[in-house]
Design an enzyme around this catalytic site. Structure first.
Site, short mmCIF file in Angstrom:
data_model
loop_
_atom_site.label_atom_id
_atom_site.label_comp_id
_atom_site.label_asym_id
_atom_site.label_seq_id
_atom_site.Cartn_x
_atom_site.Cartn_y
_atom_site.Cartn_z
N ARG A 1 -9.94 0.46 9.17
CA ARG A 1 -9.41 -0.87 9.49
C ARG A 1 -10.41 -1.70 10.28
O ARG A 1 -10.11 -2.83 10.62
CB ARG A 1 -8.13 -0.70 10.31
N ARG B 1 11.13 -0.28 10.50
CA ARG B 1 9.98 -0.08 11.38
C ARG B 1 10.02 -1.08 12.53
O ARG B 1 10.21 -2.27 12.32
CB ARG B 1 8.68 -0.30 10.58
N ARG C 1 10.75 -5.54 3.92
CA ARG C 1 10.58 -4.11 4.24
C ARG C 1 11.39 -3.74 5.50
O ARG C 1 11.93 -2.64 5.58
CB ARG C 1 9.10 -3.79 4.47
N LYS D 1 0.84 -1.21 0.00
CA LYS D 1 0.00 0.00 0.00
C LYS D 1 0.87 1.26 0.00
O LYS D 1 0.67 2.15 -0.83
CB LYS D 1 -0.94 0.02 1.22
N ARG E 1 -0.28 -8.94 13.80
CA ARG E 1 -0.87 -8.00 12.83
C ARG E 1 -1.66 -8.77 11.77
O ARG E 1 -2.72 -8.31 11.33
CB ARG E 1 0.22 -7.17 12.16
P1 AMP Z 1 0.38 0.73 8.95
O1 AMP Z 1 1.48 1.70 8.71
O2 AMP Z 1 -0.88 1.08 8.18
O3 AMP Z 1 0.80 -0.71 8.75
O4 AMP Z 1 -0.03 0.87 10.50
C1 AMP Z 1 0.87 0.53 11.53
C2 AMP Z 1 0.11 0.32 12.83
O5 AMP Z 1 -0.58 1.53 13.21
C3 AMP Z 1 -0.99 -0.73 12.77
O6 AMP Z 1 -0.50 -2.04 12.96
C4 AMP Z 1 -1.91 -0.28 13.90
O7 AMP Z 1 -1.38 -0.64 15.17
C5 AMP Z 1 -1.84 1.24 13.80
N1 AMP Z 1 -2.90 1.75 12.89
C6 AMP Z 1 -2.74 2.32 11.65
N2 AMP Z 1 -3.91 2.66 11.11
C7 AMP Z 1 -4.86 2.27 11.99
C8 AMP Z 1 -6.29 2.31 12.00
N3 AMP Z 1 -6.98 2.80 10.97
N4 AMP Z 1 -6.93 1.83 13.10
C9 AMP Z 1 -6.26 1.35 14.16
N5 AMP Z 1 -4.92 1.25 14.21
C10 AMP Z 1 -4.21 1.70 13.14
#
Ligand code: AMP
Length: 190
Positions: free
Chosen positions: A89, A134, A128, A14, A146
């Site tokens: 999400r 990260r 990644r 993404k 996750r």
């Molecule tokens: P991402 O960069 O989208 O993979 O997000 C990293 C982490 O941020 C996720 O594993 C969640 O812990 C938190 N996070 C990101 N977006 C959301 C969301 N829309 N709702 C809840 N937690 C989120």
């Protein structure tokens, strides 16, 4: 205004695809994950709370990310639309988003979903980790949680957007260019 949702399991690509999408379609990229990582880096109270959840592979509370999205909608000007990356999400977040947009006389344009097989998720995230560093990509236990969180809480959104007639699935297996070409072919329809 156009409101595109960029959907997919962790590691689907993404973030990688978002850059080209926002440039080509003059969109504002809103990544809730990136906004949360900024809060962590700035050492805010919200960041501290979010860090524990993110490091455990759990979601942060719906209200936190919903507030972030609404404030971006209200402040960003001069774009043709938004690309929501990592939001919604949960079904609850999707419902709040629909209400937020309805208040403005707007609606979700399309949910562009990048799909990869489960077996590829771990491999992509480990790759990644060597590039982006990260914290939530470093531990196998976090990655597994996750993936579990994705299946339990996020995957039901596939049906949600299918029912709304807004679900567009893209095969995420292939080179970055190949996947981008497929995404653009879908976005060109809107
Ligand atoms: P991402 O960069 O989208 O993979 O997000 C990293 C982490 O941020 C996720 O594993 C969640 O812990 C938190 N996070 C990101 N977006 C959301 C969301 N829309 N709702 C809840 N937690 C989120």
């Amino acid at each position: 205004m156009k409101y595109f949702i960029l959907f997919g399991p962790p590691g689907a690509g993404k973030g990688t695809q978002a850059t080209a999408m926002v440039e080509s379609y003059k969109l504002c990229h809103i990544s809730t994950g990136a906004l949360l990582r900024n809060e962590i880096a700035a050492g805010t109270e919200l960041g501290l709370k979010a860090k524990a959840l993110i490091d455990a592979g759990e979601l942060v509370p719906d209200e936190v990310v919903e507030g972030m999205i609404e404030s971006q909608f209200n402040t960003v000007k001069g774009v043709e639309g938004f690309l929501l990356d990592g939001f919604p999400r949960t079904i609850a977040q999707a419902e709040v988003l629909d209400k937020m947009l309805a208040k403005k006389g707007e609606a979700v344009t399309s949910c562009v979903s990048i799909m990869i097989p489960d077996a590829m998720i771990m491999e992509r995230i480990k790759h990644r980790a060597t590039i982006e560093g990260r914290a939530d990509d470093a531990k196998e236990e976090t990655i597994n949680n996750r993936i579990k969180t994705y299946h339990e809480k996020t995957e039901p959104l596939v049906e949600y957007y299918k029912k709304a007639g807004k679900y567009n699935e893209i095969d995420g297996v292939g080179t970055i260019d190949e996947v981008r070409t497929r995404i653009f072919a879908t976005m060109d329809k809107f």
